[in-house]
Design a protein around this motif. Structure first.
Motif, PDB file in Angstrom:
ATOM      1  N   ASN A  37       0.826  -1.212   0.000  1.00  0.00           N
ATOM      2  CA  ASN A  37       0.000   0.000   0.000  1.00  0.00           C
ATOM      3  C   ASN A  37       0.856   1.257   0.000  1.00  0.00           C
ATOM      4  O   ASN A  37       0.552   2.224  -0.701  1.00  0.00           O
ATOM      5  CB  ASN A  37      -0.948  -0.004   1.205  1.00  0.00           C
ATOM      6  CG  ASN A  37      -2.184  -0.824   0.930  1.00  0.00           C
ATOM      7  OD1 ASN A  37      -2.867  -0.606  -0.057  1.00  0.00           O
ATOM      8  ND2 ASN A  37      -2.469  -1.781   1.791  1.00  0.00           N
ATOM      9  N   LYS A  38       1.936   1.248   0.747  1.00  0.00           N
ATOM     10  CA  LYS A  38       2.847   2.395   0.791  1.00  0.00           C
ATOM     11  C   LYS A  38       3.440   2.654  -0.597  1.00  0.00           C
ATOM     12  O   LYS A  38       3.488   3.792  -1.071  1.00  0.00           O
ATOM     13  CB  LYS A  38       3.952   2.116   1.807  1.00  0.00           C
ATOM     14  CG  LYS A  38       4.937   3.223   1.973  1.00  0.00           C
ATOM     15  CD  LYS A  38       5.966   2.838   3.023  1.00  0.00           C
ATOM     16  CE  LYS A  38       7.096   3.820   3.111  1.00  0.00           C
ATOM     17  NZ  LYS A  38       8.124   3.410   4.057  1.00  0.00           N
ATOM     18  N   ALA A  39       3.867   1.596  -1.252  1.00  0.00           N
ATOM     19  CA  ALA A  39       4.457   1.733  -2.587  1.00  0.00           C
ATOM     20  C   ALA A  39       3.427   2.202  -3.603  1.00  0.00           C
ATOM     21  O   ALA A  39       3.719   3.056  -4.452  1.00  0.00           O
ATOM     22  CB  ALA A  39       5.057   0.404  -3.031  1.00  0.00           C
ATOM     23  N   ARG A  40       2.220   1.673  -3.520  1.00  0.00           N
ATOM     24  CA  ARG A  40       1.168   2.075  -4.461  1.00  0.00           C
ATOM     25  C   ARG A  40       0.824   3.545  -4.290  1.00  0.00           C
ATOM     26  O   ARG A  40       0.702   4.292  -5.261  1.00  0.00           O
ATOM     27  CB  ARG A  40      -0.079   1.213  -4.255  1.00  0.00           C
ATOM     28  CG  ARG A  40      -1.182   1.481  -5.266  1.00  0.00           C
ATOM     29  CD  ARG A  40      -2.337   0.532  -5.102  1.00  0.00           C
ATOM     30  NE  ARG A  40      -2.984   0.648  -3.811  1.00  0.00           N
ATOM     31  CZ  ARG A  40      -3.892   1.586  -3.512  1.00  0.00           C
ATOM     32  NH1 ARG A  40      -4.248   2.481  -4.407  1.00  0.00           N
ATOM     33  NH2 ARG A  40      -4.451   1.613  -2.327  1.00  0.00           N
ATOM     34  N   LYS A  41       0.723   3.991  -3.047  1.00  0.00           N
ATOM     35  CA  LYS A  41       0.409   5.396  -2.782  1.00  0.00           C
ATOM     36  C   LYS A  41       1.564   6.303  -3.217  1.00  0.00           C
ATOM     37  O   LYS A  41       1.343   7.388  -3.758  1.00  0.00           O
ATOM     38  CB  LYS A  41       0.076   5.597  -1.310  1.00  0.00           C
ATOM     39  CG  LYS A  41      -1.265   4.986  -0.945  1.00  0.00           C
ATOM     40  CD  LYS A  41      -1.548   5.058   0.536  1.00  0.00           C
ATOM     41  CE  LYS A  41      -2.856   4.338   0.846  1.00  0.00           C
ATOM     42  NZ  LYS A  41      -3.116   4.241   2.280  1.00  0.00           N
ATOM     43  N   ALA A  42       2.787   5.864  -2.988  1.00  0.00           N
ATOM     44  CA  ALA A  42       3.955   6.659  -3.390  1.00  0.00           C
ATOM     45  C   ALA A  42       4.007   6.838  -4.907  1.00  0.00           C
ATOM     46  O   ALA A  42       4.419   7.884  -5.402  1.00  0.00           O
ATOM     47  CB  ALA A  42       5.240   5.999  -2.888  1.00  0.00           C
ATOM     48  N   LYS A  43       3.598   5.811  -5.646  1.00  0.00           N
ATOM     49  CA  LYS A  43       3.586   5.879  -7.115  1.00  0.00           C
ATOM     50  C   LYS A  43       2.330   6.568  -7.637  1.00  0.00           C
ATOM     51  O   LYS A  43       2.193   6.780  -8.837  1.00  0.00           O
ATOM     52  CB  LYS A  43       3.665   4.475  -7.726  1.00  0.00           C
ATOM     53  CG  LYS A  43       4.893   3.702  -7.365  1.00  0.00           C
ATOM     54  CD  LYS A  43       6.014   3.688  -8.322  1.00  0.00           C
ATOM     55  CE  LYS A  43       5.737   3.294  -9.712  1.00  0.00           C
ATOM     56  NZ  LYS A  43       6.891   3.643 -10.559  1.00  0.00           N
ATOM     57  N   LYS A  44       1.396   6.867  -6.715  1.00  0.00           N
ATOM     58  CA  LYS A  44       0.130   7.524  -7.070  1.00  0.00           C
ATOM     59  C   LYS A  44      -0.637   6.707  -8.115  1.00  0.00           C
ATOM     60  O   LYS A  44      -1.103   7.226  -9.124  1.00  0.00           O
ATOM     61  CB  LYS A  44       0.369   8.953  -7.527  1.00  0.00           C
ATOM     62  CG  LYS A  44       0.981   9.799  -6.434  1.00  0.00           C
ATOM     63  CD  LYS A  44       1.232  11.200  -6.884  1.00  0.00           C
ATOM     64  CE  LYS A  44       1.850  11.942  -5.701  1.00  0.00           C
ATOM     65  NZ  LYS A  44       2.398  13.212  -6.045  1.00  0.00           N
ATOM     66  N   VAL A  45      -0.747   5.417  -7.825  1.00  0.00           N
ATOM     67  CA  VAL A  45      -1.435   4.491  -8.717  1.00  0.00           C
ATOM     68  C   VAL A  45      -2.658   3.947  -7.980  1.00  0.00           C
ATOM     69  O   VAL A  45      -2.541   3.448  -6.865  1.00  0.00           O
ATOM     70  CB  VAL A  45      -0.498   3.313  -9.104  1.00  0.00           C
ATOM     71  CG1 VAL A  45      -1.222   2.289  -9.940  1.00  0.00           C
ATOM     72  CG2 VAL A  45       0.727   3.837  -9.822  1.00  0.00           C
ATOM     73  N   ASN A  46      -3.834   4.066  -8.607  1.00  0.00           N
ATOM     74  CA  ASN A  46      -5.016   3.482  -7.970  1.00  0.00           C
ATOM     75  C   ASN A  46      -5.180   2.030  -8.449  1.00  0.00           C
ATOM     76  O   ASN A  46      -4.439   1.561  -9.324  1.00  0.00           O
ATOM     77  CB  ASN A  46      -6.271   4.331  -8.240  1.00  0.00           C
ATOM     78  CG  ASN A  46      -6.634   4.401  -9.698  1.00  0.00           C
ATOM     79  OD1 ASN A  46      -6.487   3.440 -10.451  1.00  0.00           O
ATOM     80  ND2 ASN A  46      -7.133   5.559 -10.122  1.00  0.00           N
TER      81      ASN A  46
END
Length: 92
Positions: free
Chosen positions: A13-22
């Motif tokens: 989740n941290k990585a997904r949010k950092a990449k701004k990917v839904n």
């Protein structure tokens, strides 16, 4: 492929949010259904390694297994630091 016993969902989740990917965008990148990804990111599924690898690649994460089969998700920076023998602190 072998199922995994534990997945570091917080790191995903941290990585997904950092990449701004839904999840919809990640589904397109990985060719994994949004429903499957939702279960994965909510810790409600035991994903196959193939699924974890696809998600890890899409999020630019390195993937490794510990002795207790917990999946570690590390950024390339963290891997480089570990290889250089330096410690790193987890960001909160």
């Amino acid at each position: 492929m072998k199922d995994l016993t534990k997945l570091n969902v917080a790191a995903l989740n941290k990585a997904r949010k950092a990449k701004k990917v839904n999840l919809a965008q990640l589904a397109e990148l990985t060719h994994i259904t949004r429903g499957t990804l939702s279960k994965l990111f909510n810790g409600k599924s035991q994903p196959r390694m193939e699924t974890v690898v696809k998600v890890g690649k899409a999020l630019d994460l390195q993937i490794g297994l510990c002795a207790d089969e917990e999946v570690l998700m590390l950024t390339a920076r963290e891997v480089a630091m570990l290889r250089a023998g330096r410690e790193f602190e987890e960001e909160s």
